[in-house]
Design an enzyme around this catalytic site. Sequence first.
Site, PDB file in Angstrom:
ATOM      1  N   HIS A   1       0.821  -1.217   0.000  1.00  0.00           N
ATOM      2  CA  HIS A   1       0.000   0.000   0.000  1.00  0.00           C
ATOM      3  C   HIS A   1       0.853   1.265   0.000  1.00  0.00           C
ATOM      4  CE1 HIS A   1       0.250   1.108   4.366  1.00  0.00           C
ATOM      5  NE2 HIS A   1       0.386  -0.200   4.545  1.00  0.00           N
TER       6      HIS A   1
ATOM      7  N   ASP B   1       5.794   2.043   7.268  1.00  0.00           N
ATOM      8  CA  ASP B   1       4.432   1.618   6.904  1.00  0.00           C
ATOM      9  C   ASP B   1       3.812   2.630   5.943  1.00  0.00           C
ATOM     10  OD1 ASP B   1       2.019   0.333   6.823  1.00  0.00           O
ATOM     11  OD2 ASP B   1       1.419   0.824   8.857  1.00  0.00           O
TER      12      ASP B   1
ATOM     13  N   GLU C   1      -5.335   1.429   2.118  1.00  0.00           N
ATOM     14  CA  GLU C   1      -5.225   0.193   2.913  1.00  0.00           C
ATOM     15  C   GLU C   1      -5.550   0.451   4.376  1.00  0.00           C
ATOM     16  OE1 GLU C   1      -3.023  -2.757   5.533  1.00  0.00           O
ATOM     17  OE2 GLU C   1      -2.841  -0.592   5.425  1.00  0.00           O
ATOM     18  N   GLU C   2      -5.062   1.605   4.858  1.00  0.00           N
ATOM     19  CA  GLU C   2      -5.114   1.890   6.298  1.00  0.00           C
ATOM     20  C   GLU C   2      -6.535   2.103   6.824  1.00  0.00           C
ATOM     21  OE1 GLU C   2      -2.672   1.399   8.050  1.00  0.00           O
ATOM     22  OE2 GLU C   2      -0.789   2.082   7.171  1.00  0.00           O
TER      23      GLU C   2
ATOM     24  N   ASP D   1       4.404  -5.119   2.989  1.00  0.00           N
ATOM     25  CA  ASP D   1       3.870  -4.079   3.876  1.00  0.00           C
ATOM     26  C   ASP D   1       4.659  -4.136   5.179  1.00  0.00           C
ATOM     27  OD1 ASP D   1       2.476  -2.289   5.360  1.00  0.00           O
ATOM     28  OD2 ASP D   1       0.602  -3.421   5.425  1.00  0.00           O
TER      29      ASP D   1
ATOM     30  N   HIS E   1       1.832   4.381  12.185  1.00  0.00           N
ATOM     31  CA  HIS E   1       0.578   5.138  12.340  1.00  0.00           C
ATOM     32  C   HIS E   1       0.740   6.399  13.196  1.00  0.00           C
ATOM     33  CE1 HIS E   1      -1.634   1.035  11.617  1.00  0.00           C
ATOM     34  NE2 HIS E   1      -0.896   1.414  10.588  1.00  0.00           N
TER      35      HIS E   1
HETATM   36  N1  BES Z   1       1.262  -2.469   8.124  1.00  0.00           N
HETATM   37  C1  BES Z   1       0.052  -2.637   8.875  1.00  0.00           C
HETATM   38  C2  BES Z   1      -0.220  -4.061   9.209  1.00  0.00           C
HETATM   39  C3  BES Z   1       0.602  -4.699  10.248  1.00  0.00           C
HETATM   40  C4  BES Z   1       0.836  -4.092  11.459  1.00  0.00           C
HETATM   41  C5  BES Z   1       1.035  -5.969  10.005  1.00  0.00           C
HETATM   42  C6  BES Z   1       1.567  -4.741  12.395  1.00  0.00           C
HETATM   43  C7  BES Z   1       1.753  -6.617  10.962  1.00  0.00           C
HETATM   44  C8  BES Z   1       2.031  -5.991  12.171  1.00  0.00           C
HETATM   45  C9  BES Z   1      -1.132  -2.185   8.067  1.00  0.00           C
HETATM   46  O1  BES Z   1      -0.871  -1.052   7.306  1.00  0.00           O
HETATM   47  C10 BES Z   1      -2.294  -1.878   8.982  1.00  0.00           C
HETATM   48  O2  BES Z   1      -2.190  -1.019   9.810  1.00  0.00           O
HETATM   49  N2  BES Z   1      -3.368  -2.635   8.858  1.00  0.00           N
HETATM   50  C11 BES Z   1      -4.551  -2.438   9.643  1.00  0.00           C
HETATM   51  C12 BES Z   1      -5.644  -3.357   9.171  1.00  0.00           C
HETATM   52  C13 BES Z   1      -6.704  -2.742   8.325  1.00  0.00           C
HETATM   53  C14 BES Z   1      -7.850  -3.697   8.085  1.00  0.00           C
HETATM   54  C15 BES Z   1      -7.142  -1.355   8.681  1.00  0.00           C
HETATM   55  C16 BES Z   1      -4.313  -2.793  11.101  1.00  0.00           C
HETATM   56  O3  BES Z   1      -3.486  -3.677  11.377  1.00  0.00           O
HETATM   57  O4  BES Z   1      -4.966  -2.212  11.941  1.00  0.00           O
HETATM   58 ZN    ZN Z   2       0.885  -1.063   6.373  1.00  0.00          ZN
END
Ligand code: BES
Ligand code: ZN
Length: 384
Positions: free
Chosen positions: A193, A213, A247-248, A275, A352
């Site tokens: 993303h 990220d 994605e976020e 990612d 984040h």
């Molecule tokens: N890069 C993260 C995902 C992540 C975080 C993978 C920590 C492994 C460890 C991704 O960008 C993210 O924040 N994903 C969201 C999920 C989405 C459905 C909003 C999350 O993890 O909250």
């Molecule tokens: Zn991510």
Amino acid sequence: MSVENLMLLFIFSFMISSPFSHATPVMVSASDLNSLPKSIIQTTPIKFVGPSTVELDLNDEEITLLAQHFHKLKGRCGGFVTGASVNETHKSFSSATIPSELKRQPEVLNLIPQVEESRMSDTIKWFSSYPTRFYLTDEGKQAMEDLAKKWRDLTKDLPNAEVTLFQHKDWAQPTVVLKIKGLSPEEIILGGHGDSINTDTNDIHAPAPGADDNASGISVLTEIIRVLAKNKYQPKSTLTFMAYSAEEVGLRGSMDVSAYYLDQGIPVKGVLQFDGTNFKGSQELGMILVEDLTSPSLNNLMEKLINTYLKLPWAYDRCGYACSDHYSWTFRGFASTFPFESRLNEENSHIHTPGDLFSVSGNNAHHAVPFARLGLAYALEMDQ
Ligand code: BES
Ligand code: ZN
């Protein structure tokens, strides 16, 4: 008697007649996955048996827990079906086209030393210098358009390369798509993303550099593209690179794109997700393979690629939920895989936030280099 009651009768008569606690295939709707109790989701292999159905192999205790869970959640019984595995009826979602042997070693061994850490550093610095890449902001839209231009420049001498913007219906930030077309329409997809988020505030303009990220994943994709283009690589299948929008905020970009692929009947051999590639959170491990909500047969290939071409220590770990865009493809019935930077509980704590900066990774991209090598190996070995 209602269908739901019949199902329950089946489950409970099975439980009573079974003197031992052994695994029973249970089908649940994919959309319910994220709400399931953690104790089930983190210990159970999850198989996709259709675009919206997953199979969990549960023991009697877990089935009881699941029934209680759905009861509480939906105020009723059911919400899942048990019985024989329906995998056989969904052969089209199986892994027939995923190679089981590595056959392109000389070419892979020629390309992977060409990955340059300094180029990856430059991409991370550049992409994380937008104040935010949040999907609703002008800067977030601009960042994606600038990335499209970069990918276009890199591939300008490849005759079969084309960069397009996939426009989403409900917001302005596009998904960037580069295709290097082959003779066959089947696609080998690599993605990550491009958007970022700051979850400290509700202000959409709040700083969200997203260096790890996921400028780090974008730097991996960009370096793979550069090496392939420099070597005038002509694939047999079509090689597709994607920088997903949004994605976020619930995988919205990749959900749109994967729905389009399913809708159009575009054949997909496999989807690789980058990612989070540049934070070395697990000191003794170079890479993690996310085991849940990914394809076991594609993961088998990834194991071989890592052991043969990277020779670094790695391990499986589980997200426990739909943590990135690989899930959108799994959800639609395509094979996906997700190599990650650290164990999940040792993940970069700055993501984040305004602190997701390149400096957290020591202002270098050393940890991300093997991810670009792995992507090159995947692109070639999938293309047999
Ligand atoms: N890069 C993260 C995902 C992540 C975080 C993978 C920590 C492994 C460890 C991704 O960008 C993210 O924040 N994903 C969201 C999920 C989405 C459905 C909003 C999350 O993890 O909250
Ligand atoms: Zn991510």
